[in-house]
Enzyme design. Sequence first.
Site, PDB file in Angstrom:
ATOM      1  N   ASP A 295      58.461 -29.658 -22.449  1.00 56.54           N
ATOM      2  CA  ASP A 295      57.502 -28.755 -23.087  1.00 56.54           C
ATOM      3  C   ASP A 295      56.170 -28.749 -22.334  1.00 56.54           C
ATOM      4  O   ASP A 295      55.842 -29.683 -21.624  1.00 56.54           O
ATOM      5  CB  ASP A 295      57.264 -29.167 -24.540  1.00 56.54           C
ATOM      6  CG  ASP A 295      56.641 -30.553 -24.660  1.00 56.54           C
ATOM      7  OD1 ASP A 295      57.068 -31.452 -23.920  1.00 56.54           O
ATOM      8  OD2 ASP A 295      55.732 -30.736 -25.495  1.00 56.54           O
ATOM      9  N   GLU A 296      55.420 -27.690 -22.531  1.00 55.16           N
ATOM     10  CA  GLU A 296      54.037 -27.566 -22.067  1.00 55.16           C
ATOM     11  C   GLU A 296      53.876 -27.924 -20.588  1.00 55.16           C
ATOM     12  O   GLU A 296      52.935 -28.609 -20.193  1.00 55.16           O
ATOM     13  CB  GLU A 296      53.121 -28.433 -22.925  1.00 55.16           C
ATOM     14  CG  GLU A 296      53.104 -27.995 -24.388  1.00 55.16           C
ATOM     15  CD  GLU A 296      52.287 -28.890 -25.283  1.00 55.16           C
ATOM     16  OE1 GLU A 296      51.645 -28.371 -26.220  1.00 55.16           O
ATOM     17  OE2 GLU A 296      52.293 -30.122 -25.068  1.00 55.16           O
TER      18      GLU A 296
END
Length: 503
Positions: A295-296
């Site tokens: 993620d991210e």
Amino acid sequence: MVVPRPAQLENTGDAPFTLLPGARIIVAGTGAEAVGRLLRDELASDCRRDLVVAHEPPAFGDIAIVIADDEGPAGHAAEGYTLEVAAEGVRVGAATPAGAFWGVQTLRQLVPAVCDGDPLTVEAVRISDHPRFAYRGAMLDVARHFFTPAEVKRFIDAIVLLKVNHLHLHLTDDQGWRIEIASWPALTRHGGSTGSDGSRGGYYTADDYRDLVAYAAERFVTIVPELDMPGHTNAALASYPELNPDGVAPALYTGSEVGFSTLRTGDPVTDRFVRDVIGEVAALTPGPYLHIGGDECLSTSEHDFLGFIDYATHAVADTGKIPVGWHEMGRSPDLPEGTVGQYWSFRTPRERAADETLSFVRAGGAVIMSPADVAYLDIVYADGDTIGQDWADGATDLRSSYQWDPSRIVPGLGDAHILGVEAPIWTETIATIEEVEDMVFPRLAAIAEIGWSAAPADTAAIETARDFDDFAARLGRLAEHWDALGTSYRRVPGVPWPEAVAG
């Protein structure tokens, strides 16, 4: 009277059961003795009653735990159970030890926790129960602030009362690396030396981790380790310069920003690092899942991100584990069949997040639902709270945590595609286990009921389909057991907390 709400519960109106001195826990069937010992220990903690465990025919006033193929509700063998409470005694029946254990957790809630004297009575009921979803999880972030093995065990003891059966440990992030990797020792020696806000460092040795896995397994909880990659990796980058795109190790990081770090992707050294850390953690983890984050990754190009996810997910699959990752991994066109995605967007999904999530289903996998604005337990209860965050569209009160349904979020994603639900707690602002519990409870009880209990039959708005007042009344009684366990919790408005608790 019970959280989560059982599938079927009948108050018979007969005379209650009285737990008298000399009562025994009678066990029969494979695995029943271990479950009986756990019940013995739990009753000693919950209400200061000391019972013995015996392999004998039950007598008047005994508690029987019976595990056999023909026990439990038909068609729900894995975790289903039946529970009968009558004046003559108590009987828990299940086809598996896990089912018996969850029946025992229901019994614990029925037994009064506030019991200063005799008699201790339990009303007569018949229960037939089983879970809606196989995966009912809580996530504890030990990377931002480190929590000791004893604190993690305390957390496990609290979540099993709610029939939560998976503990996702977020082991690595920018602020700390918390799991020993023998082939890359600086990950913990240097990368594990600090945490958010310059807090204490720490890590789990291989033996610590094995012990946690075993402790959880005894309580029918599966540990899901997460090694977050290729972003959220500053602790690793600070430990090994060769993992960095520019070959220069950054300083250790103790802040709370995200998205600034990335491994050097497509490099032989990084590939060896990925194989080594995944291989060592997989070897320590008997459970089927290994989470690799994903993620991210704001500092990783799209090309490099897709290549890395392809490589890392197949590295997990090569160990025999099922890869799990946050929903951004759904952008990869080459996920191994069966890869599990974890949805962390909102109840009203962003189009891209919804499409990424459905990609896991199209690849033969399933989805864990963790919508941030209702299931993230680090989000503040109310504006002005001194701990927690408010980025997920503001505060999340208890009612919001309860009044949503996992199959009514992403269009096209129904129960058949959903492995289960999970409530994560991120710890950038949360430094102690008491603060963790204060943020987790009572909202985890709401998420646990969504994961265990049947979906509302009403197809109208979920806000009216779930009876919050009924849930709150049951939650008020559960608070007595949290007090008996020494579990911290937030006494939020709208729940009839007992006077003994509220005082």
